[in-house]
Motif scaffolding. Structure first.
Motif, mmCIF file in Angstrom:
data_model
loop_
_atom_site.group_PDB
_atom_site.id
_atom_site.type_symbol
_atom_site.label_atom_id
_atom_site.label_comp_id
_atom_site.label_asym_id
_atom_site.label_seq_id
_atom_site.Cartn_x
_atom_site.Cartn_y
_atom_site.Cartn_z
ATOM 1 N N LEU A 1 0.143 -2.918 -9.378
ATOM 2 C CA LEU A 1 -0.212 -2.791 -10.800
ATOM 3 C C LEU A 1 -1.347 -1.790 -10.988
ATOM 4 N N GLN A 2 -2.296 -1.760 -10.057
ATOM 5 C CA GLN A 2 -3.412 -0.823 -10.157
ATOM 6 C C GLN A 2 -2.927 0.631 -10.151
ATOM 7 N N SER A 3 -1.866 0.903 -9.391
ATOM 8 C CA SER A 3 -1.368 2.279 -9.298
ATOM 9 C C SER A 3 -0.730 2.739 -10.609
ATOM 10 N N LEU A 4 -0.357 1.791 -11.479
ATOM 11 C CA LEU A 4 0.220 2.162 -12.773
ATOM 12 C C LEU A 4 -0.813 2.791 -13.690
ATOM 13 N N LEU A 5 -2.089 2.616 -13.363
ATOM 14 C CA LEU A 5 -3.143 3.269 -14.139
ATOM 15 C C LEU A 5 -3.233 4.751 -13.810
ATOM 16 N N VAL A 6 -2.703 5.150 -12.631
ATOM 17 C CA VAL A 6 -2.699 6.556 -12.215
ATOM 18 C C VAL A 6 -1.428 7.243 -12.702
ATOM 19 N N GLN B 1 0.823 -1.202 0.000
ATOM 20 C CA GLN B 1 0.000 0.000 0.000
ATOM 21 C C GLN B 1 0.861 1.259 0.000
ATOM 22 N N SER B 2 1.960 1.248 0.763
ATOM 23 C CA SER B 2 2.864 2.401 0.792
ATOM 24 C C SER B 2 3.506 2.629 -0.568
ATOM 25 N N LEU B 3 3.916 1.536 -1.221
ATOM 26 C CA LEU B 3 4.509 1.657 -2.553
ATOM 27 C C LEU B 3 3.483 2.155 -3.560
ATOM 28 N N SER B 4 2.252 1.660 -3.442
ATOM 29 C CA SER B 4 1.181 2.098 -4.339
ATOM 30 C C SER B 4 0.921 3.599 -4.186
ATOM 31 N N ASP B 5 0.870 4.079 -2.937
ATOM 32 C CA ASP B 5 0.660 5.511 -2.688
ATOM 33 C C ASP B 5 1.814 6.337 -3.245
ATOM 34 N N LEU B 6 3.036 5.810 -3.123
ATOM 35 C CA LEU B 6 4.203 6.533 -3.633
ATOM 36 C C LEU B 6 4.132 6.666 -5.153
ATOM 37 N N ILE B 7 3.735 5.588 -5.824
ATOM 38 C CA ILE B 7 3.624 5.625 -7.295
ATOM 39 C C ILE B 7 2.596 6.662 -7.724
ATOM 40 N N LYS B 8 1.473 6.704 -7.024
ATOM 41 C CA LYS B 8 0.388 7.613 -7.398
ATOM 42 C C LYS B 8 0.723 9.071 -7.122
ATOM 43 N N ASN B 9 1.517 9.334 -6.087
ATOM 44 C CA ASN B 9 1.706 10.708 -5.618
ATOM 45 C C ASN B 9 3.136 11.201 -5.752
ATOM 46 N N SER B 10 3.889 10.700 -6.723
ATOM 47 C CA SER B 10 5.265 11.150 -6.927
ATOM 48 C C SER B 10 5.554 11.233 -8.419
ATOM 49 N N ILE B 11 6.778 11.681 -8.742
ATOM 50 C CA ILE B 11 7.180 11.777 -10.152
ATOM 51 C C ILE B 11 8.065 10.596 -10.548
ATOM 52 N N LEU B 12 7.980 9.503 -9.807
ATOM 53 C CA LEU B 12 8.784 8.321 -10.116
ATOM 54 C C LEU B 12 8.590 7.877 -11.558
ATOM 55 N N ILE C 1 -3.312 -2.751 -20.740
ATOM 56 C CA ILE C 1 -3.136 -1.294 -20.749
ATOM 57 C C ILE C 1 -1.733 -0.911 -20.298
ATOM 58 N N ILE C 2 -1.160 -1.689 -19.374
ATOM 59 C CA ILE C 2 0.120 -1.318 -18.763
ATOM 60 C C ILE C 2 1.275 -2.232 -19.163
ATOM 61 N N LYS C 3 1.032 -3.235 -19.999
ATOM 62 C CA LYS C 3 2.052 -4.259 -20.266
ATOM 63 C C LYS C 3 3.334 -3.685 -20.875
ATOM 64 N N ASP C 4 3.229 -2.558 -21.589
ATOM 65 C CA ASP C 4 4.425 -1.960 -22.186
ATOM 66 C C ASP C 4 5.311 -1.289 -21.148
ATOM 67 N N LYS D 1 7.882 2.970 -15.081
ATOM 68 C CA LYS D 1 8.208 1.625 -15.545
ATOM 69 C C LYS D 1 8.461 0.752 -14.319
ATOM 70 N N LEU D 2 7.846 -0.431 -14.304
ATOM 71 C CA LEU D 2 7.942 -1.339 -13.156
ATOM 72 C C LEU D 2 8.754 -2.574 -13.547
ATOM 73 N N TYR D 3 9.746 -2.914 -12.720
ATOM 74 C CA TYR D 3 10.594 -4.082 -12.975
ATOM 75 C C TYR D 3 10.320 -5.139 -11.906
ATOM 76 N N LEU D 4 10.011 -6.360 -12.361
ATOM 77 C CA LEU D 4 9.708 -7.487 -11.467
ATOM 78 C C LEU D 4 10.526 -8.702 -11.870
ATOM 79 N N HIS D 5 10.441 -9.739 -11.033
ATOM 80 C CA HIS D 5 11.156 -10.983 -11.331
ATOM 81 C C HIS D 5 10.372 -11.802 -12.361
ATOM 82 N N ASP D 6 11.085 -12.670 -13.083
ATOM 83 C CA ASP D 6 10.428 -13.530 -14.085
ATOM 84 C C ASP D 6 9.308 -14.367 -13.475
#
Length: 540
Positions: free
Chosen positions: A503-508, A473-484, A532-535, A513-518
């Motif tokens: 992933l939901q926060s990427l719509l905001v 939740q903290s990471l999601s809030d950071l994505i929504k409310n920052s210039i990351l 919508i966000i796969k790119d 760009k989000l990097y995850l493990h395989d």
């Protein structure tokens, strides 16, 4: 309907109104509302006028006594009223007139419309209650103040005891270390002498090169590199490479993307440094020769000819080494492989510096040599104490744009210091904490500070397995409310639910760009808006 007919009157349609509301009969509800409005207007105008007229007529006799006869009022004043409700309404609306005419009280049935003595008693009771409540509140405040003072007193005692203990520990430590000061000074002096010898040897090599330098050492400021495999560019500022293709490296950067020019196509763009290596058949550059000489003279190189040169005096070492390198290409290749495979404590790049397991003295030396072009700092396999000492110096330097800490355990003291510095930093654009043994609390502290930061664009918590879904939740809030623009969470322990929330926060934030493990790829593809966000989601 029979019940309604029996119970309802011309001034009381409450039962009918209840039935209409219960069964939501809209038309009937509107009519009842209109009727009620008309009735209220009637009571207000007609009955009040009638009451005023009758009260004036009776003012000389009945209203001067202490108890008004309800029968007289009913007969002389309210004989035209239809119900007790209307009588009470009219009497209540005329209380002020009753007071002016000297009435003490008015009671209709069981309802007291006005009672002067009763009001006095009520006021006295209310005042008494208010006084009691005020005393209780004041007592509560005093008790709270006393408790606070006691708590502060205890806290002060604890702080004083802690300060005294710290002072005692400091004195004890000083006494214990005092005996070793002379030994430390001796070691430092030896180190300085060795450094002076190394500098002297390098100066000698430069002089030797200046006097007797073949043409092949003149025109190549950088060594030639060769591609180890094919690779296709991913972005416009990158250069596709082919296995065996040769490059001239223009800038060696800390982010593993080097600026290089292809000697085959003459194109100049970024290439991944881990896919190119020095060409063993290429000519030596002056900078490479200096690095090889420094390595050969300062490290325990198990090559007989090098050992023989090291036994010579300082004046002859440089010329002997240069002569040996020119004649023996096999020895040059052997020395290159050894030097290339040896990690350097300090490695300077065109855009910054990398420190691997540095000592405190080495860190101080690096800090003193930083210039405006050194915008990227990488700290690898360091101790928490060294990082703690370095952080204030680096993050207060406005030229530093990127800070990477890898394979280093960051203590809570390091995280606290980092957060305090980030709160006032206005220049850092990238913070990458990779495999630093940080947990959810550390991430929460950092994200809370970054919510107020308007400069950071890149953030990585890569390979920190103690980071779990509790921080999603903290990471999601950071994505929504920052210039990351970049967030790397590969190698953490965030579960599928936490990843879905992120992933939901990427719509905001549509730029990040989000990097995850395989291993997280299957989870992401199940997200309903993944197309919508796969790119902007990458796996490695």
């Amino acid at each position: 309907m029979e019940v309604i007919e029996d119970e309802c009157s011309i001034t009381n349609v409450a039962l009918l109104e209840t039935i209409v509301k219960k069964y939501s009969i809209q038309d009937a509800g509107d009519k009842i509302l209109a009727y009620q409005t008309h009735l209220d207007e009637f009571c207000k105008k007609k009955l009040t006028m009638l009451c005023n007229c009758q009260l004036k007529r009776l003012s000389s006799s009945l209203l001067t006594c202490e108890m008004i006869s309800i029968r007289a009022l009913l007969w002389k004043m309210f004989k035209d009223l239809y119900s007790m409700e209307s009588l009470l309404v009219t009497a209540r609306d005329n209380v002020d007139m009753l007071k002016e005419m000297g009435s003490i009280s008015l009671t209709i049935g069981y309802y007291t419309v006005y009672d002067e003595h009763g009001i006095d008693e009520e006021v006295k009771s209310l005042m008494k209650k208010l006084e009691t409540d005020a005393l209780l509140e004041e007592n509560a405040k005093l008790k709270g103040t006393i408790d606070t003072l006691e708590s502060e007193k205890e806290e002060s005692k604890k702080k004083m005891a802690k300060a005294m203990q710290m002072e005692i520990d400091h004195l004890r430590s000083s006494l214990q270390s005092k005996t070793g000061i002379e030994e430390t000074l001796i070691e430092v002096e030896k180190t300085l002498i060795e450094r002076e010898k190394e500098i002297e040897q390098l100066q000698q090599l430069k002089e030797t090169l200046r006097k007797d330098q073949p043409s092949k050492y003149i025109d190549r400021p950088k060594a030639v590199y060769v591609a180890t495999k094919d690779w296709k560019q991913e972005e416009n500022n990158q250069l596709s490479i082919k296995e065996g293709e040769k490059f001239e490296v223009k800038e060696e950067r800390t982010n593993e993307w080097w600026l290089a020019r292809s000697l085959d196509t003459d194109e100049e763009r970024l290439v991944p440094s881990y896919l190119i290596e020095k060409d063993e058949e290429s000519e030596l550059s002056t900078s490479e020769l200096l690095e090889l000489f420094h390595y050969a003279m300062t490290e325990n190189v198990d090559i007989p000819k090098i050992k023989e040169i090291k036994t010579s005096n300082n004046v002859k070492r440089a010329s002997l080494f240069l002569s040996l390198i020119k004649k023996d290409s096999a020895l040059l290749d052997q020395l290159r492989k050894k030097e290339h495979g040896t990690p350097k404590a300090i490695r300077w790049y065109d855009d910054g510096v990398q420190l691997t397991s540095p000592s405190l003295i080495q860190c101080q030396e690096v800090v003193s040599l930083l210039t405006s072009k050194h915008r990227s700092i990488r700290i690898i396999k360091s101790s928490p104490d060294v990082v703690f000492d370095l952080l204030p110096v680096l993050l207060q330097n406005e030229n530093v744009r990127s800070l990477t800490i890898r394979d280093t355990q960051l203590t809570q003291d390091c995280i606290s210091s980092l957060c305090n510095l980030l709160a006032n930093n206005k220049s850092l654009e990238g913070l990458y904490l990779c495999n630093c043994s940080i947990d959810d609390k550390a991430v929460a502290d950092i994200t809370n500070v970054l919510l107020q930061n308007n400069t950071l664009k890149g953030l990585s918590f890569q390979r920190n397995i103690l980071v779990t879904s509790a921080i999603s939740q903290s990471l999601s809030d950071l994505i929504k409310n920052s210039i990351l623009e970049v967030l790397d969470l590969a190698g953490t322990s965030i579960s599928s639910d936490g990843i879905m929330l992120i992933l939901q926060s990427l719509l905001v934030n549509t730029k990040i760009k989000l990097y995850l493990h395989d291993d997280d790829k299957d989870i992401c593809t199940e997200y309903c808006d993944y197309n919508i966000i796969k790119d902007r989601v990458f796996f490695y």
